[in-house]
Write a protein that holds these residues in place. Structure first.
Motif, PDB file in Angstrom:
ATOM      1  N   ARG A   1       0.864  -1.187   0.000  1.00 39.61           N
ATOM      2  CA  ARG A   1       0.000   0.000   0.000  1.00 39.61           C
ATOM      3  C   ARG A   1       0.889   1.223   0.000  1.00 39.61           C
ATOM      4  O   ARG A   1       1.725   1.380   0.882  1.00 39.61           O
ATOM      5  CB  ARG A   1      -0.887   0.009   1.232  1.00 39.61           C
ATOM      6  N   SER A   2       0.703   2.057  -0.999  1.00 35.33           N
ATOM      7  CA  SER A   2       1.516   3.268  -1.089  1.00 35.33           C
ATOM      8  C   SER A   2       0.607   4.472  -1.274  1.00 35.33           C
ATOM      9  O   SER A   2       0.310   4.865  -2.387  1.00 35.33           O
ATOM     10  CB  SER A   2       2.508   3.160  -2.251  1.00 35.33           C
ATOM     11  N   PRO A   3       0.104   5.037  -0.159  1.00 30.22           N
ATOM     12  CA  PRO A   3      -0.777   6.193  -0.291  1.00 30.22           C
ATOM     13  C   PRO A   3      -0.042   7.365  -0.948  1.00 30.22           C
ATOM     14  O   PRO A   3       1.155   7.547  -0.743  1.00 30.22           O
ATOM     15  CB  PRO A   3      -1.166   6.535   1.139  1.00 30.22           C
ATOM     16  N   SER A   4      -0.763   8.101  -1.743  1.00 30.18           N
ATOM     17  CA  SER A   4      -0.210   9.271  -2.418  1.00 30.18           C
ATOM     18  C   SER A   4      -1.186  10.424  -2.276  1.00 30.18           C
ATOM     19  O   SER A   4      -2.395  10.232  -2.363  1.00 30.18           O
ATOM     20  CB  SER A   4       0.005   8.990  -3.906  1.00 30.18           C
ATOM     21  N   GLU A   5      -0.645  11.590  -2.071  1.00 31.33           N
ATOM     22  CA  GLU A   5      -1.482  12.786  -2.019  1.00 31.33           C
ATOM     23  C   GLU A   5      -1.725  13.254  -3.446  1.00 31.33           C
ATOM     24  O   GLU A   5      -0.797  13.345  -4.251  1.00 31.33           O
ATOM     25  CB  GLU A   5      -0.760  13.880  -1.232  1.00 31.33           C
ATOM     26  N   VAL A   6      -2.983  13.520  -3.769  1.00 33.24           N
ATOM     27  CA  VAL A   6      -3.339  14.044  -5.083  1.00 33.24           C
ATOM     28  C   VAL A   6      -4.123  15.335  -4.875  1.00 33.24           C
ATOM     29  O   VAL A   6      -4.714  15.553  -3.823  1.00 33.24           O
ATOM     30  CB  VAL A   6      -4.162  13.034  -5.919  1.00 33.24           C
ATOM     31  N   VAL A   7      -4.115  16.177  -5.887  1.00 34.66           N
ATOM     32  CA  VAL A   7      -4.764  17.481  -5.795  1.00 34.66           C
ATOM     33  C   VAL A   7      -5.753  17.641  -6.942  1.00 34.66           C
ATOM     34  O   VAL A   7      -5.451  17.273  -8.079  1.00 34.66           O
ATOM     35  CB  VAL A   7      -3.701  18.613  -5.869  1.00 34.66           C
ATOM     36  N   VAL A   8      -6.920  18.182  -6.643  1.00 36.56           N
ATOM     37  CA  VAL A   8      -7.880  18.530  -7.681  1.00 36.56           C
ATOM     38  C   VAL A   8      -7.458  19.901  -8.213  1.00 36.56           C
ATOM     39  O   VAL A   8      -7.397  20.865  -7.457  1.00 36.56           O
ATOM     40  CB  VAL A   8      -9.324  18.593  -7.120  1.00 36.56           C
ATOM     41  N   ASP A   9      -7.145  19.978  -9.512  1.00 36.89           N
ATOM     42  CA  ASP A   9      -6.664  21.241 -10.064  1.00 36.89           C
ATOM     43  C   ASP A   9      -7.824  22.174 -10.421  1.00 36.89           C
ATOM     44  O   ASP A   9      -8.999  21.848 -10.218  1.00 36.89           O
ATOM     45  CB  ASP A   9      -5.733  21.007 -11.248  1.00 36.89           C
ATOM     46  N   GLU A  10      -7.493  23.319 -10.964  1.00 38.65           N
ATOM     47  CA  GLU A  10      -8.497  24.345 -11.264  1.00 38.65           C
ATOM     48  C   GLU A  10      -9.472  23.922 -12.358  1.00 38.65           C
ATOM     49  O   GLU A  10     -10.509  24.545 -12.549  1.00 38.65           O
ATOM     50  CB  GLU A  10      -7.824  25.672 -11.646  1.00 38.65           C
ATOM     51  N   HIS A  11      -9.154  22.841 -13.069  1.00 40.81           N
ATOM     52  CA  HIS A  11     -10.043  22.312 -14.106  1.00 40.81           C
ATOM     53  C   HIS A  11     -10.823  21.091 -13.606  1.00 40.81           C
ATOM     54  O   HIS A  11     -11.395  20.346 -14.404  1.00 40.81           O
ATOM     55  CB  HIS A  11      -9.247  21.940 -15.356  1.00 40.81           C
ATOM     56  N   SER A  12     -10.798  20.882 -12.286  1.00 37.03           N
ATOM     57  CA  SER A  12     -11.468  19.735 -11.644  1.00 37.03           C
ATOM     58  C   SER A  12     -10.894  18.394 -12.108  1.00 37.03           C
ATOM     59  O   SER A  12     -11.596  17.399 -12.194  1.00 37.03           O
ATOM     60  CB  SER A  12     -12.978  19.771 -11.886  1.00 37.03           C
TER      61      SER A  12
END
Length: 62
Positions: free
Chosen positions: A3-14
């Motif tokens: 299991r390798s959790p990763s942080e992801v971001v919702v950008d300005e274009h969703s």
């Protein structure tokens, strides 16, 4: 299971980009079509479209 959790971001274009390591861990290959839906409890589910269709045809809920 690795299991390798990763942080992801919702950008300005969703848009969200998932690291290939997460997809590979789930056995999802480049070019596969996925169905994305919300469980309604804060979780987002990604399923192979083919698997979802098979489940629906066999009377199983998503």
């Amino acid at each position: 299971m690795i299991r390798s959790p990763s942080e992801v971001v919702v950008d300005e274009h969703s848009t969200v980009a998932l690291p290939m390591s997460i997809l590979a861990e789930a056995g999802i290959n480049p070019g596969e079509t996925l169905l994305a839906f919300s469980e309604g409890d804060g979780r987002i589910v990604l399923r192979r479209l083919e698997d979802s269709i098979t489940d629906l045809l066999n009377g199983r809920p998503l």
